[in-house]
Structure formats: structure tokens, C-alpha cells
Motif scaffolding. Structure first.
Motif, PDB file in Angstrom:
ATOM      1  N   ASP A   1      39.905 -47.184  37.648  1.00 50.13           N
ATOM      2  CA  ASP A   1      41.303 -47.024  37.236  1.00 50.13           C
ATOM      3  C   ASP A   1      41.560 -45.512  37.140  1.00 50.13           C
ATOM      4  OD1 ASP A   1      43.664 -46.728  35.759  1.00 50.13           O
ATOM      5  OD2 ASP A   1      43.163 -48.147  34.199  1.00 50.13           O
TER       6      ASP A   1
ATOM      7  N   LYS B   1      47.756 -48.047  39.781  1.00 50.04           N
ATOM      8  CA  LYS B   1      48.907 -47.847  38.899  1.00 50.04           C
ATOM      9  C   LYS B   1      49.784 -46.835  39.603  1.00 50.04           C
ATOM     10  CE  LYS B   1      46.578 -48.725  34.535  1.00 50.04           C
ATOM     11  NZ  LYS B   1      45.835 -48.092  33.424  1.00 50.04           N
TER      12      LYS B   1
ATOM     13  N   LYS C   1      41.587 -60.025  30.742  1.00 49.84           N
ATOM     14  CA  LYS C   1      40.827 -58.769  30.660  1.00 49.84           C
ATOM     15  C   LYS C   1      40.807 -58.354  29.204  1.00 49.84           C
ATOM     16  CE  LYS C   1      42.511 -54.042  31.506  1.00 49.84           C
ATOM     17  NZ  LYS C   1      43.224 -53.188  32.486  1.00 49.84           N
TER      18      LYS C   1
ATOM     19  N   GLU D   1      35.875 -52.439  34.326  1.00 48.90           N
ATOM     20  CA  GLU D   1      36.820 -51.382  34.686  1.00 48.90           C
ATOM     21  C   GLU D   1      36.466 -50.069  33.983  1.00 48.90           C
ATOM     22  OE1 GLU D   1      40.801 -52.843  34.198  1.00 48.90           O
ATOM     23  OE2 GLU D   1      41.718 -50.856  34.341  1.00 48.90           O
TER      24      GLU D   1
HETATM   25 MG    MG Z   1      42.238 -49.540  32.803  1.00 49.77          MG
END
Ligand code: MG
Ligand code: OSB
Length: 370
Positions: A238, A262, A161, A213
Motif C-alpha cells: 500500500d 489508492k 481486513k 498488507e
Molecule cells: Mg493499508
């Protein structure tokens, strides 16, 4: 487990290599660790808030106050059976999810160790080995980025990424694809684009990315749904996914095809499990994001990544990519096929190096009962 005291501490850890996103460059991490003291057992948690409120509205100094004045007192002196029991005790405090997660996750670790089981099993995990990708920051030159990608591919990482922003995107992706037409590749904009950039974002489609993202606003879901309709490439959210309700809204609006979980961003393991389950119900694959964690947070990310719907490689990578010396033992290592094996030891399976942490500590405060 009876909570007798909670120690907050800040440690400083220089990164092996600077990390640059669309919101800035970091050379050294200031990391807030919490130790929950439960009758002889020291449970550890990491608050993933950054040095500044640039990724989200939380940052280390704000989180410190939230923990000291509200969150630690909310659980102090309590006898809890399970980590998830602190969720209702924190409910009166709005937001401050990264701060909440630091204590909640430490308590899950305590629960796992007290009941003699691996944390991954307690969380409901099924995988014995997790797939790893890397997140590579913006570099000074494209050549430097290509060199870094070559190194990570040689190490075995399963997905690359790269961070993008206006001026560091299409041309960079073009160079990467020229060199590696078939690797699993994605990009992360950290909210660097607006609705004026939709035509520009469409150029990303030619690179057959696994995902883009967080292209738009950190607090938006609806506009991502509008842009997702215009793109072939799946959007991954995200920053926008703060809890299970957000995940549900994103799924119903078709705002994304993939979700980055996360555990700090959503406020702890309990909510991370809910986000996981909602995404699974809607057939949205998830992966575990990273926040340049020390070994404490990294070990907990590994445990979470064993859940069934974590079917894409995460940003959970080897300690040595970040630190000269990590604060856990053994440090996190990644196999030549880009995987991390999960331990069967009680807790995370990694030992926290309290002696080293003491040396790295620049401030410390203990909240006690009464
Ligand atoms: Mg991110
Ligand atoms: O957006 O995923 C992100 C690091 C800091 C803040 C936000 C992000 C990141 C990363 C790094 O991409 C992931 C890692 O820990 O390697």
C-alpha cells in the motif's frame, strides 16, 4: 473546460465509530475538498491526506498550502480538454500527490460530465458492479472486533481486513479463524513491523490470509521482497507504491503478490491507471484502497474499481459505515451480496450536496485567475 477558480475547503465529519490503525486512532475526519469552477460547472475532488502526517508525509494543512500556493495557480485560467492534462502542469512540484490528485480527479469528473459519459467509462472500466470488502480498525477488545466482523459478514461484505500491530496480531487472527475458518481474510500492519519480526510474521501463514498488507517500512520495496521470500502468504503493498515506477520495481523484485491502489496516494487517476496497467502486465491483481473518504472520494473510488484488474474486493464500502449523513446523494449502498452497482449517469452518478457541505465547512479559500 476553462478553469476560472478553485475553492479549497475544510469540512469536519465525525466518524460513526472511531478508526484505529497501528499509527493511531481517529474519531473525526478533517476533510479537504476542492471545487474546480469551470464555466458554470462545479467539479469536486477530495484530498485524502489525513489529519496528521502519520500514514504518509502528507497531511491536510500541508496539502492546503501546496494546493493554494502551487497547484491551483499551476492550472488557473487554463483551458483543458481532459483531466490528465494537468499532470505535466503539476510536474514541477515534487511529491504532494494527494494534493495533486484532488484537482486532477475533479477535472476527470468535469470531463466526464462535459462529454456526457460516466466517469467509470472514461477511465476505461469494464465492470458494472464492484466487489466490496471492509477494513476494521483495532478495537478495545477482541470480543468487540469479533462482533464487528459478524455484523459486516451479515451485511454481505466479501472480504474482511483487520488492522494489526505487535501485540494485536496472531492471537486476534487465531480467534477470528476459530470462528470463521473459511472467510476471505486479510490483515494490514501499516508498517508496524521490522526485519526483527520476520520469524513472528511467519506465524501469520497458518491463518491462510488473502494477504498481509504493508508489514514493513512505508518507503521500502526491497526489504519487502526479502521478507516475501520467507512467507507463504502474499504481501500486498500500500504505502510503498507511490507511482507506476514503484509498481514496476515491486513486480520485478517480487516484493508483493497483490497491490492496493489508492488514487490519492499515487497522485491522481492518470497515475492510478498506469499502476493498474503495470500490475496487470505482471499478473499482479489489484484492489482499491480507502482513506475514510467522504462521498466525493468514495464515488471516485467506485469508478476506478470498475477497471479490469481490480479483481479483488476493495476497501470501498457503504457510506453509513462511516457517516451519519454523507455529502452525496444517493449515499453509497452495498447489496446483500457485497457489491456496489455502478451508475450510467454522466460523471460519478452521485450528486454532491453543496448545501450540506456549506454547513460542515470550517474554512474556505478561493484561488482565482489573475
Ligand atoms: Mg493499508
Ligand atoms: O492503510 O488502508 C489503509 C485508513 C486510513 C489510512 C490508511 C488505511 C485506511 C484503511 C481504511 O484501511 C479503509 C477505508 O476507507 O475503509
Amino acid at each position: 473546460m476553462k478553469i476560472e477558480a478553485i475553492t479549497l475547503r475544510e469540512i469536519r465529519m465525525p466518524l460513526v465509530h472511531f478508526f484505529e490503525t497501528s499509527f493511531g486512532r481517529t474519531y473525526e475526519r478533517r476533510i479537504l475538498l476542492v471545487t474546480v469552477h469551470c464555466q458554470g460547472l462545479n467539479a469536486w475532488g477530495e484530498c485524502v491526506a489525513g489529519e496528521d502526517p502519520f500514514y504518509s508525509d502528507e497531511w491536510i494543512d500541508g496539502a492546503w498550502l501546496a494546493l493554494k500556493d502551487y497547484l491551483a495557480p499551476a492550472v488557473m485560467g487554463r483551458k483543458l480538454e481532459a483531466g490528465r492534462e494537468c499532470v505535466p502542469l503539476f510536474a514541477r512540484v515534487r511529491g504532494h500527490r494527494m494534493a495533486k490528485a484532488a484537482i486532477e480527479n475533479a477535472l476527470w469528473d468535469a470531463e466526464a460530465r462535459e462529454t456526457g459519459q460516466p466517469l467509470w467509462k472514461l477511465l476505461g472500466g469494464t465492470r458494472r458492479e464492484i466487489a466490496c470488502g471492509v477494513s476494521i480498525g483495532i478495537q478495545d477488545t477482541v470480543e468487540q472486533l469479533l462482533e464487528k466482523i459478524a455484523t459486516e459478514l451479515a451485511a454481505g461484505y466479501q472480504r474482511i481486513k483487520v488492522k494489526v500491530k505487535p501485540g494485536w496480531d496472531v492471537k486476534v487472527l487465531e480467534r477470528i479463524r476459530q470462528k470463521w475458518p473459511d472467510i476471505l481474510l486479510s490483515c494490514d500492519a501499516n508498517s508496524a513491523y521490522t526485519l526483527d519480526d520476520v520469524a513472528h510474521l511467519k506465524h501469520f501463514d497458518q491463518f491462510k490470509l488473502l494477504m498481509i498488507e504493508q508489514p514493513l517500512f512505508n518507503d521500502d520495496i526491497y526489504l519487502h521482497a526479502r521478507v516475501q521470500r520467507e512467507l507463504k502468504t502474499r504481501i500486498c503493498l500500500d504505502e510503498s507504491i507511490r507511482n507506476a515506477r514503484d509498481a514496476e520495481m515491486a513486480a520485478e523484485l517480487h516484493a508483493c503478490g497483490i497491490v492496493n491502489i489508492k488514487v490519492g496516494r499515487v497522485g491522481g487517476f492518470s497515475e492510478a491507471l498506469r499502476v493498474h496497467d503495470i500490475c496487470q502486465l505482471h499478473q499482479i491483481p489489484v484492489w482499491c484502497g480507502g482513506m475514510l473518504e467522504s462521498g466525493v472520494g468514495r464515488a471516485q473510488n467506485i469508478a476506478l474499481s470498475t477497471l479490469n484488474n481490480f479483481s479483488l474486493p476493495g476497501d470501498v464500502s457503504a457510506s453509513k459505515r462511516y457517516w451519519k449523513e454523507d455529502i452525496i446523494e444517493p449515499e453509497v449502498t452495498v447489496s446483500a451480496k457485497g457489491t456496489i452497482k455502478v451508475s450510467d449517469e454522466p460523471g460519478t452518478g452521485y450528486r454532491v450536496r453543496e448545501d450540506l457541505i456549506e454547513k460542515l465547512t470550517v474554512r474556505k479559500e478561493t484561488v482565482r485567475n489573475g
